[in-house]
Motif scaffolding. Structure first.
Motif, PDB file in Angstrom:
ATOM      1  N   LEU A 109     -46.666  -2.361  30.619  1.00 25.56           N
ATOM      2  CA  LEU A 109     -46.568  -3.695  30.451  1.00 25.56           C
ATOM      3  C   LEU A 109     -47.240  -4.278  29.417  1.00 25.56           C
ATOM      4  CD1 LEU A 109     -47.648  -5.210  34.125  1.00 25.56           C
ATOM      5  CD2 LEU A 109     -45.376  -4.792  33.241  1.00 25.56           C
ATOM      6  N   MET A 110     -46.467  -5.176  28.433  1.00 23.88           N
ATOM      7  CA  MET A 110     -47.023  -5.339  27.211  1.00 23.88           C
ATOM      8  C   MET A 110     -47.462  -6.969  27.371  1.00 23.88           C
ATOM      9  SD  MET A 110     -43.775  -3.838  25.023  1.00 23.88           S
ATOM     10  CE  MET A 110     -44.313  -4.205  23.245  1.00 23.88           C
ATOM     11  N   SER A 111     -48.349  -7.322  26.694  1.00 23.52           N
ATOM     12  CA  SER A 111     -48.815  -8.915  26.466  1.00 23.52           C
ATOM     13  C   SER A 111     -47.698  -9.414  25.377  1.00 23.52           C
ATOM     14  CB  SER A 111     -50.066  -9.037  26.335  1.00 23.52           C
ATOM     15  OG  SER A 111     -50.480  -8.433  25.078  1.00 23.52           O
ATOM     16  N   ILE A 112     -48.012 -10.881  25.417  1.00 25.70           N
ATOM     17  CA  ILE A 112     -47.354 -11.385  24.173  1.00 25.70           C
ATOM     18  C   ILE A 112     -47.714 -10.956  22.859  1.00 25.70           C
ATOM     19  CG2 ILE A 112     -46.988 -13.620  23.038  1.00 25.70           C
ATOM     20  CD1 ILE A 112     -46.555 -14.781  25.757  1.00 25.70           C
ATOM     21  N   GLU A 152     -30.552 -15.327  21.025  1.00 23.01           N
ATOM     22  CA  GLU A 152     -29.972 -14.114  21.629  1.00 23.01           C
ATOM     23  C   GLU A 152     -31.079 -13.090  21.950  1.00 23.01           C
ATOM     24  OE1 GLU A 152     -27.405 -10.272  19.942  1.00 23.01           O
ATOM     25  OE2 GLU A 152     -27.480 -12.024  18.931  1.00 23.01           O
ATOM     26  N   VAL A 153     -32.326 -13.288  21.207  1.00 22.53           N
ATOM     27  CA  VAL A 153     -33.427 -12.598  21.363  1.00 22.53           C
ATOM     28  C   VAL A 153     -34.134 -12.850  22.568  1.00 22.53           C
ATOM     29  CG1 VAL A 153     -35.775 -12.065  20.413  1.00 22.53           C
ATOM     30  CG2 VAL A 153     -33.735 -11.950  18.890  1.00 22.53           C
ATOM     31  N   SER A 154     -34.152 -14.222  22.643  1.00 24.22           N
ATOM     32  CA  SER A 154     -34.783 -14.621  24.029  1.00 24.22           C
ATOM     33  C   SER A 154     -33.880 -14.277  25.498  1.00 24.22           C
ATOM     34  CB  SER A 154     -35.016 -16.140  24.067  1.00 24.22           C
ATOM     35  OG  SER A 154     -33.953 -16.806  24.166  1.00 24.22           O
ATOM     36  N   ARG A 155     -32.588 -14.413  25.416  1.00 21.89           N
ATOM     37  CA  ARG A 155     -31.735 -14.029  26.422  1.00 21.89           C
ATOM     38  C   ARG A 155     -32.094 -12.445  26.608  1.00 21.89           C
ATOM     39  NH1 ARG A 155     -27.964 -17.799  24.043  1.00 21.89           N
ATOM     40  NH2 ARG A 155     -27.260 -16.295  22.590  1.00 21.89           N
ATOM     41  N   LYS A 156     -32.305 -11.632  25.610  1.00 22.41           N
ATOM     42  CA  LYS A 156     -32.551 -10.335  25.865  1.00 22.41           C
ATOM     43  C   LYS A 156     -33.898  -9.945  26.561  1.00 22.41           C
ATOM     44  CE  LYS A 156     -29.454  -8.375  22.702  1.00 22.41           C
ATOM     45  NZ  LYS A 156     -29.119  -7.509  21.610  1.00 22.41           N
ATOM     46  N   LEU A 157     -34.992 -10.983  26.329  1.00 26.27           N
ATOM     47  CA  LEU A 157     -36.268 -10.360  26.556  1.00 26.27           C
ATOM     48  C   LEU A 157     -36.515 -11.067  27.723  1.00 26.27           C
ATOM     49  CD1 LEU A 157     -38.239 -10.632  23.217  1.00 26.27           C
ATOM     50  CD2 LEU A 157     -37.548  -8.443  24.425  1.00 26.27           C
ATOM     51  N   LYS A 158     -36.119 -12.306  28.063  1.00 24.76           N
ATOM     52  CA  LYS A 158     -36.694 -12.962  29.242  1.00 24.76           C
ATOM     53  C   LYS A 158     -36.617 -12.166  30.673  1.00 24.76           C
ATOM     54  CE  LYS A 158     -36.125 -17.749  27.825  1.00 24.76           C
ATOM     55  NZ  LYS A 158     -35.405 -19.077  28.109  1.00 24.76           N
ATOM     56  N   PRO A 159     -35.274 -11.333  30.773  1.00 26.62           N
ATOM     57  CA  PRO A 159     -35.226 -10.455  31.986  1.00 26.62           C
ATOM     58  C   PRO A 159     -36.500  -9.290  32.017  1.00 26.62           C
ATOM     59  CG  PRO A 159     -33.315 -10.580  30.901  1.00 26.62           C
ATOM     60  CD  PRO A 159     -33.893 -11.168  30.086  1.00 26.62           C
ATOM     61  N   THR A 160     -37.209  -9.140  30.852  1.00 27.05           N
ATOM     62  CA  THR A 160     -38.024  -8.186  30.921  1.00 27.05           C
ATOM     63  C   THR A 160     -39.431  -8.655  31.479  1.00 27.05           C
ATOM     64  OG1 THR A 160     -38.769  -8.261  28.544  1.00 27.05           O
ATOM     65  CG2 THR A 160     -36.993  -6.918  28.973  1.00 27.05           C
ATOM     66  N   MET A 161     -39.662 -10.251  31.417  1.00 30.15           N
ATOM     67  CA  MET A 161     -40.786 -10.796  31.776  1.00 30.15           C
ATOM     68  C   MET A 161     -41.320 -10.642  33.177  1.00 30.15           C
ATOM     69  SD  MET A 161     -40.242 -14.275  29.502  1.00 30.15           S
ATOM     70  CE  MET A 161     -41.565 -15.011  30.243  1.00 30.15           C
ATOM     71  N   VAL A 162     -42.739 -10.474  33.367  1.00 28.90           N
ATOM     72  CA  VAL A 162     -43.344 -10.397  34.619  1.00 28.90           C
ATOM     73  C   VAL A 162     -44.577 -11.339  34.419  1.00 28.90           C
ATOM     74  CG1 VAL A 162     -44.466  -8.737  36.277  1.00 28.90           C
ATOM     75  CG2 VAL A 162     -42.697  -8.039  34.709  1.00 28.90           C
ATOM     76  N   LYS A 163     -44.554 -12.261  35.487  1.00 25.39           N
ATOM     77  CA  LYS A 163     -45.771 -12.880  35.587  1.00 25.39           C
ATOM     78  C   LYS A 163     -47.064 -12.384  36.575  1.00 25.39           C
ATOM     79  CE  LYS A 163     -45.634 -17.495  34.646  1.00 25.39           C
ATOM     80  NZ  LYS A 163     -45.800 -18.726  34.940  1.00 25.39           N
ATOM     81  N   VAL A 164     -47.850 -12.321  36.089  1.00 29.10           N
ATOM     82  CA  VAL A 164     -49.227 -11.760  36.773  1.00 29.10           C
ATOM     83  C   VAL A 164     -49.978 -12.860  36.984  1.00 29.10           C
ATOM     84  CG1 VAL A 164     -50.773 -10.042  37.297  1.00 29.10           C
ATOM     85  CG2 VAL A 164     -48.443  -9.245  36.299  1.00 29.10           C
ATOM     86  N   ARG A 212     -51.265 -16.029  36.050  1.00 27.83           N
ATOM     87  CA  ARG A 212     -50.837 -17.173  34.979  1.00 27.83           C
ATOM     88  C   ARG A 212     -50.538 -16.475  33.886  1.00 27.83           C
ATOM     89  NH1 ARG A 212     -55.011 -21.890  34.433  1.00 27.83           N
ATOM     90  NH2 ARG A 212     -53.162 -22.852  33.276  1.00 27.83           N
ATOM     91  N   ARG A 213     -50.732 -15.273  33.794  1.00 26.14           N
ATOM     92  CA  ARG A 213     -50.315 -14.489  32.509  1.00 26.14           C
ATOM     93  C   ARG A 213     -48.882 -13.905  32.539  1.00 26.14           C
ATOM     94  NH1 ARG A 213     -54.803 -13.191  29.664  1.00 26.14           N
ATOM     95  NH2 ARG A 213     -56.819 -13.635  30.782  1.00 26.14           N
ATOM     96  N   VAL A 214     -48.149 -13.775  31.476  1.00 22.82           N
ATOM     97  CA  VAL A 214     -46.990 -13.313  31.117  1.00 22.82           C
ATOM     98  C   VAL A 214     -47.155 -11.762  30.541  1.00 22.82           C
ATOM     99  CG1 VAL A 214     -44.585 -13.531  29.927  1.00 22.82           C
ATOM    100  CG2 VAL A 214     -46.130 -15.537  30.928  1.00 22.82           C
ATOM    101  N   TYR A 215     -46.384 -10.922  31.210  1.00 20.17           N
ATOM    102  CA  TYR A 215     -46.215  -9.614  30.489  1.00 20.17           C
ATOM    103  C   TYR A 215     -44.691  -9.189  30.271  1.00 20.17           C
ATOM    104  CZ  TYR A 215     -51.178  -9.151  31.680  1.00 20.17           C
ATOM    105  OH  TYR A 215     -52.612  -9.431  31.506  1.00 20.17           O
TER     106      TYR A 215
END
Length: 76
Positions: A14-17, A40-52, A54-57
């Protein structure tokens, strides 16, 4: 060493911001702004997001796929 191996070794699964900002050569605030706009970049990266909590990885291997990084071997 493959790109997947390098990214997992450097960032973990998991990568942090700030990790993502490091990878893309941008500031963490710049990444946040671009993620919450419709690009375009946000549409590609949003599916990779995971919330743990309050943090976003971001899932490292999915980030590699989203950014279309080659998985061929590199090095000397």
């Amino acid at each position: 060493m493959k790109v997947e191996d390098y990214l997992v070794e450097r960032f973990g699964l998991l990568m942090s911001i700030s990790d993502l900002a490091d990878l893309l050569g941008r500031s963490p605030d710049g990444i946040r702004v671009s993620l919450y706009s419709d690009t375009e970049v946000s549409r590609k990266l949003k599916p990779t997001m995971v919330k743990v909590g309050r943090r976003v990885y971001f899932r490292t291997l999915q980030v590699k796929d989203a950014l279309c990084l080659e998985s061929s071997e590199y090095g000397a």
